[in-house]
Design a protein around this motif. Sequence first.
Motif, PDB file in Angstrom:
ATOM      1  N   ALA A  61      -7.986   1.598  -0.913  1.00  0.00           N
ATOM      2  CA  ALA A  61      -7.325   1.198  -2.266  1.00  0.00           C
ATOM      3  C   ALA A  61      -8.518   0.274  -3.050  1.00  0.00           C
ATOM      4  CB  ALA A  61      -6.209   0.452  -2.118  1.00  0.00           C
ATOM      5  N   TRP A  62      -9.517  -0.418  -2.297  1.00  0.00           N
ATOM      6  CA  TRP A  62     -10.307  -1.475  -2.903  1.00  0.00           C
ATOM      7  C   TRP A  62     -11.648  -0.673  -3.427  1.00  0.00           C
ATOM      8  CZ3 TRP A  62      -9.313  -6.089   1.122  1.00  0.00           C
ATOM      9  CH2 TRP A  62      -7.987  -6.664   0.650  1.00  0.00           C
ATOM     10  N   PHE A  63     -12.001   0.071  -2.338  1.00  0.00           N
ATOM     11  CA  PHE A  63     -13.495   0.493  -2.677  1.00  0.00           C
ATOM     12  C   PHE A  63     -13.816   2.186  -2.817  1.00  0.00           C
ATOM     13  CE2 PHE A  63     -13.545  -2.863   0.451  1.00  0.00           C
ATOM     14  CZ  PHE A  63     -14.067  -3.968  -0.369  1.00  0.00           C
ATOM     15  N   ALA A  64     -12.768   2.992  -2.392  1.00  0.00           N
ATOM     16  CA  ALA A  64     -12.939   4.367  -2.641  1.00  0.00           C
ATOM     17  C   ALA A  64     -12.722   4.768  -3.973  1.00  0.00           C
ATOM     18  CB  ALA A  64     -11.831   5.050  -1.801  1.00  0.00           C
ATOM     19  N   PRO A  65     -13.293   5.772  -4.509  1.00  0.00           N
ATOM     20  CA  PRO A  65     -13.156   6.280  -5.910  1.00  0.00           C
ATOM     21  C   PRO A  65     -11.695   6.880  -5.903  1.00  0.00           C
ATOM     22  CG  PRO A  65     -14.602   7.590  -4.641  1.00  0.00           C
ATOM     23  CD  PRO A  65     -14.378   6.448  -3.799  1.00  0.00           C
ATOM     24  N   PRO A 113      -5.169  -0.149  -9.605  1.00  0.00           N
ATOM     25  CA  PRO A 113      -4.994  -1.229 -10.114  1.00  0.00           C
ATOM     26  C   PRO A 113      -5.160  -2.410  -9.001  1.00  0.00           C
ATOM     27  CG  PRO A 113      -3.051  -0.047  -9.308  1.00  0.00           C
ATOM     28  CD  PRO A 113      -4.074   0.849  -9.555  1.00  0.00           C
ATOM     29  N   TYR A 114      -5.263  -2.025  -7.641  1.00  0.00           N
ATOM     30  CA  TYR A 114      -5.764  -3.065  -6.563  1.00  0.00           C
ATOM     31  C   TYR A 114      -6.996  -3.576  -6.780  1.00  0.00           C
ATOM     32  CZ  TYR A 114      -1.006  -2.488  -4.536  1.00  0.00           C
ATOM     33  OH  TYR A 114       0.372  -2.401  -4.620  1.00  0.00           O
ATOM     34  N   GLN A 115      -7.997  -2.944  -7.587  1.00  0.00           N
ATOM     35  CA  GLN A 115      -9.412  -3.327  -7.659  1.00  0.00           C
ATOM     36  C   GLN A 115      -9.363  -4.294  -9.139  1.00  0.00           C
ATOM     37  OE1 GLN A 115     -11.929  -0.063  -8.022  1.00  0.00           O
ATOM     38  NE2 GLN A 115     -11.137   1.050  -6.506  1.00  0.00           N
ATOM     39  N   ALA A 116      -8.134  -4.782  -9.503  1.00  0.00           N
ATOM     40  CA  ALA A 116      -8.295  -5.693 -10.630  1.00  0.00           C
ATOM     41  C   ALA A 116      -8.586  -6.902 -10.411  1.00  0.00           C
ATOM     42  CB  ALA A 116      -6.738  -5.536 -11.155  1.00  0.00           C
ATOM     43  N   THR A 117      -9.266  -7.548 -11.290  1.00  0.00           N
ATOM     44  CA  THR A 117      -9.709  -8.968 -10.930  1.00  0.00           C
ATOM     45  C   THR A 117      -9.000 -10.191 -11.973  1.00  0.00           C
ATOM     46  OG1 THR A 117     -11.409  -8.740 -12.702  1.00  0.00           O
ATOM     47  CG2 THR A 117     -12.256  -8.139 -10.371  1.00  0.00           C
ATOM     48  N   SER A 118      -7.839  -9.604 -12.458  1.00  0.00           N
ATOM     49  CA  SER A 118      -7.247 -10.662 -13.011  1.00  0.00           C
ATOM     50  C   SER A 118      -5.610  -9.680 -13.276  1.00  0.00           C
ATOM     51  CB  SER A 118      -7.517 -10.690 -14.454  1.00  0.00           C
ATOM     52  OG  SER A 118      -7.507  -9.835 -15.459  1.00  0.00           O
ATOM     53  N   ILE A 119      -4.515 -10.704 -13.707  1.00  0.00           N
ATOM     54  CA  ILE A 119      -3.144  -9.874 -13.781  1.00  0.00           C
ATOM     55  C   ILE A 119      -3.481  -9.081 -15.092  1.00  0.00           C
ATOM     56  CG2 ILE A 119      -0.837 -10.485 -14.220  1.00  0.00           C
ATOM     57  CD1 ILE A 119      -1.378 -10.528 -11.634  1.00  0.00           C
ATOM     58  N   ILE A 120      -4.120  -9.502 -16.141  1.00  0.00           N
ATOM     59  CA  ILE A 120      -4.418  -8.665 -17.329  1.00  0.00           C
ATOM     60  C   ILE A 120      -4.823  -7.424 -16.977  1.00  0.00           C
ATOM     61  CG2 ILE A 120      -5.541  -8.563 -19.439  1.00  0.00           C
ATOM     62  CD1 ILE A 120      -5.407 -11.723 -19.560  1.00  0.00           C
ATOM     63  N   ASP A 121      -5.966  -7.340 -16.232  1.00  0.00           N
ATOM     64  CA  ASP A 121      -6.562  -6.319 -15.704  1.00  0.00           C
ATOM     65  C   ASP A 121      -5.544  -5.226 -14.974  1.00  0.00           C
ATOM     66  OD1 ASP A 121      -8.530  -4.329 -15.487  1.00  0.00           O
ATOM     67  OD2 ASP A 121      -9.442  -5.521 -13.493  1.00  0.00           O
ATOM     68  N   PHE A 162       0.598  -1.234  -0.005  1.00  0.00           N
ATOM     69  CA  PHE A 162      -0.120   0.136  -0.057  1.00  0.00           C
ATOM     70  C   PHE A 162       0.948   1.348   0.096  1.00  0.00           C
ATOM     71  CE2 PHE A 162      -2.915  -3.180   1.794  1.00  0.00           C
ATOM     72  CZ  PHE A 162      -4.039  -3.103   0.685  1.00  0.00           C
ATOM     73  N   GLN A 163       2.047   1.294   0.412  1.00  0.00           N
ATOM     74  CA  GLN A 163       2.820   2.354   0.406  1.00  0.00           C
ATOM     75  C   GLN A 163       3.227   2.655  -0.936  1.00  0.00           C
ATOM     76  OE1 GLN A 163       7.096   1.740   1.282  1.00  0.00           O
ATOM     77  NE2 GLN A 163       7.504   3.894   1.461  1.00  0.00           N
ATOM     78  N   LEU A 164       3.613   1.756  -1.896  1.00  0.00           N
ATOM     79  CA  LEU A 164       3.984   1.754  -3.246  1.00  0.00           C
ATOM     80  C   LEU A 164       2.707   2.305  -4.092  1.00  0.00           C
ATOM     81  CD1 LEU A 164       5.978   1.602  -5.701  1.00  0.00           C
ATOM     82  CD2 LEU A 164       5.315  -0.730  -5.653  1.00  0.00           C
ATOM     83  N   TYR A 165       1.439   1.701  -3.673  1.00  0.00           N
ATOM     84  CA  TYR A 165       0.323   2.309  -4.308  1.00  0.00           C
ATOM     85  C   TYR A 165       0.038   3.682  -4.098  1.00  0.00           C
ATOM     86  CZ  TYR A 165      -4.547   2.366  -5.333  1.00  0.00           C
ATOM     87  OH  TYR A 165      -5.975   2.585  -5.766  1.00  0.00           O
ATOM     88  N   PHE A 166      -0.009   4.124  -3.087  1.00  0.00           N
ATOM     89  CA  PHE A 166      -0.521   5.737  -2.663  1.00  0.00           C
ATOM     90  C   PHE A 166       0.746   6.347  -2.979  1.00  0.00           C
ATOM     91  CE2 PHE A 166      -3.628   3.359   0.255  1.00  0.00           C
ATOM     92  CZ  PHE A 166      -4.710   4.252  -0.441  1.00  0.00           C
ATOM     93  N   ALA A 213     -11.508 -14.268  -7.722  1.00  0.00           N
ATOM     94  CA  ALA A 213     -10.445 -13.702  -8.749  1.00  0.00           C
ATOM     95  C   ALA A 213      -9.582 -12.544  -8.609  1.00  0.00           C
ATOM     96  CB  ALA A 213     -11.139 -13.477 -10.267  1.00  0.00           C
ATOM     97  N   PHE A 214     -10.566 -11.716  -7.599  1.00  0.00           N
ATOM     98  CA  PHE A 214      -9.951 -10.513  -7.222  1.00  0.00           C
ATOM     99  C   PHE A 214      -9.030 -10.882  -6.053  1.00  0.00           C
ATOM    100  CE2 PHE A 214     -10.436  -7.892  -3.274  1.00  0.00           C
ATOM    101  CZ  PHE A 214      -9.910  -6.723  -3.828  1.00  0.00           C
ATOM    102  N   LEU A 215      -9.320 -11.546  -5.024  1.00  0.00           N
ATOM    103  CA  LEU A 215      -8.304 -11.872  -4.112  1.00  0.00           C
ATOM    104  C   LEU A 215      -6.964 -12.822  -4.455  1.00  0.00           C
ATOM    105  CD1 LEU A 215     -11.025 -13.171  -1.312  1.00  0.00           C
ATOM    106  CD2 LEU A 215      -9.734 -11.044  -1.471  1.00  0.00           C
ATOM    107  N   LEU A 216      -7.138 -13.772  -5.417  1.00  0.00           N
ATOM    108  CA  LEU A 216      -6.036 -14.402  -5.872  1.00  0.00           C
ATOM    109  C   LEU A 216      -5.121 -13.262  -6.834  1.00  0.00           C
ATOM    110  CD1 LEU A 216      -7.644 -17.760  -7.419  1.00  0.00           C
ATOM    111  CD2 LEU A 216      -6.164 -17.242  -5.664  1.00  0.00           C
ATOM    112  N   THR A 217      -5.959 -12.349  -7.295  1.00  0.00           N
ATOM    113  CA  THR A 217      -4.844 -11.442  -8.259  1.00  0.00           C
ATOM    114  C   THR A 217      -4.168 -10.492  -7.188  1.00  0.00           C
ATOM    115  OG1 THR A 217      -6.495 -11.312  -9.964  1.00  0.00           O
ATOM    116  CG2 THR A 217      -4.974  -9.439  -9.736  1.00  0.00           C
ATOM    117  N   PHE A 218      -4.993 -10.228  -6.075  1.00  0.00           N
ATOM    118  CA  PHE A 218      -4.335  -9.229  -5.200  1.00  0.00           C
ATOM    119  C   PHE A 218      -2.965 -10.174  -4.451  1.00  0.00           C
ATOM    120  CE2 PHE A 218      -3.817  -7.346  -0.834  1.00  0.00           C
ATOM    121  CZ  PHE A 218      -3.392  -6.034  -1.092  1.00  0.00           C
ATOM    122  N   LEU A 219      -3.356 -11.101  -4.143  1.00  0.00           N
ATOM    123  CA  LEU A 219      -2.231 -12.231  -3.223  1.00  0.00           C
ATOM    124  C   LEU A 219      -1.145 -12.430  -4.374  1.00  0.00           C
ATOM    125  CD1 LEU A 219      -1.551 -13.866  -1.029  1.00  0.00           C
ATOM    126  CD2 LEU A 219      -2.608 -15.879  -2.159  1.00  0.00           C
TER     127      LEU A 219
END
Length: 478
Positions: free
Chosen positions: A420-424, A268-276, A237-241, A364-370
């Motif tokens: 990161a997951w839910f906020a606009p 990007p942490y809302q992605a449901t696949s690595i492609i996404d 999350f540090q890298l994300y923000f 898919a979302f959880l596997l992508t994030f992991l």
Amino acid sequence: MLFNSYSFIFVFLPVVLFGYFAAGRFGAQAPVVWLALASLVFYSFSNWPFVALLLGSIAFNYLVGWLLISRRLRAAPRFAALTVGVSGDLMVLGIFKYAGFLTANFNAIFSTSVVVNILLPVGISFYTFTQIAFLVDAYRGKVAHYALAHFALFVTYFPHLIAGPILHHRDMIPQFESDDTKRPNPRLMLYGLIIFGIGLFKKTVFADGIQPLVALAFNQASPSFDQAWIGALAYTFQLYFDFSGYSDMAIGISLMFGIFLPLNFNSPYQATSIIDFWRRWHMTLSQFLRDYLYVPLGGNRHGRLLRYVNLMITMLLGGLWHGAAWTFVVWGALHGLYLCINHAWVNYGPPTPERLARPAGVVAFLLTFLAVVVAWVFFRADSLASALSVLSDMADPGRIVFGPTEMAQSLMIAIYAAIAWFAPNTQAIVGYDHKNRFVGENVSAWRVRPWLVYGGAAAFAFGILGIQRHSEFIYFRF
């Protein structure tokens, strides 16, 4: 000079803004020259020994580009000119960024003790890739004749120079040529300031605020199971923000000049696949790797097997682009493997029943994030051994120490995750879309929404209060 510094916010930026719009009185080229010179001054604050290298790179690429654009050369000489141009760029990048890495591996293989100490010029990866794309497009006949001043500003433009985004000539140079960008636009300046304030808040409050927790996983010998996870997630999350904050600040600064930068970060942490994920993370790098590496390698045009090989090569080189270390190579290899698995599942996996679509999306979302978190461990670690040690601790629930301190730290991680997951994201809040423009009507019709102004002012104020120490953006090192 850092965007998140008092000297930049209260001295450099106001002076450059005033000078840019005042220079319009002296002709259409004067603002361009002023901004290019200001960008060199910005770069010289932290990298003055390498200003000459940057200027030499601009002159070299402009000359090669001129040869390719002029069409005075036949096919073979034009290809030779392109080869010289791209090879020259890669050679300079290789010397400054990879000479030490190659020497260290040479010493390890042959038991030698060759020492190479070369300082890495900040931003060299970004301005090198930017110019390589220019040369390739010039060879393909997709580049018009550009004035040297416009090309120099395209390369040195300070909002992107240090840490991206990777700019494309067709998006930027026409804006530098336009007279519309040389007159102050109050609405663009206001929205730019709001976006800058949001980015500053992300950097100094969110990214810098969680940074101390990263040490739990990476700066102690044997963290417990929960400490390793807290540290790894804290870095995630540090890298994300940090990167999201920088991207917002770069867009906001540029808007104040009336210039639109491409979107580079899209939740990007809302992605449901690595492609996404790769459609959302460092979007301009993804586009560069696709257009100038993956597609020239053959892309998916020669069968699925070669497509997977091309994906692996692209991501391995993408990892190496981030840094001269085996940890970055492994990070790129992991993402290449992830992408291959993702594409194979899309091609060969069973269809998801409609009644299971929602739970399947959550899985898919959880596997992508992991998968992303595991890869970030290699991205952050000082060595492969360190990364494997952290992952080993993360996989050992038998060593858990979950006291009040860890509970508070976990709550902090949960808050960051929820945001990161839910906020606009910023572009959803202010309307900055993927096409480099605000959603809605033309600029003159925008309405200033009070809640956005007040919220932006609060973000800016708290962001300013959060400037407490020298805190570089993580992507500065790449």
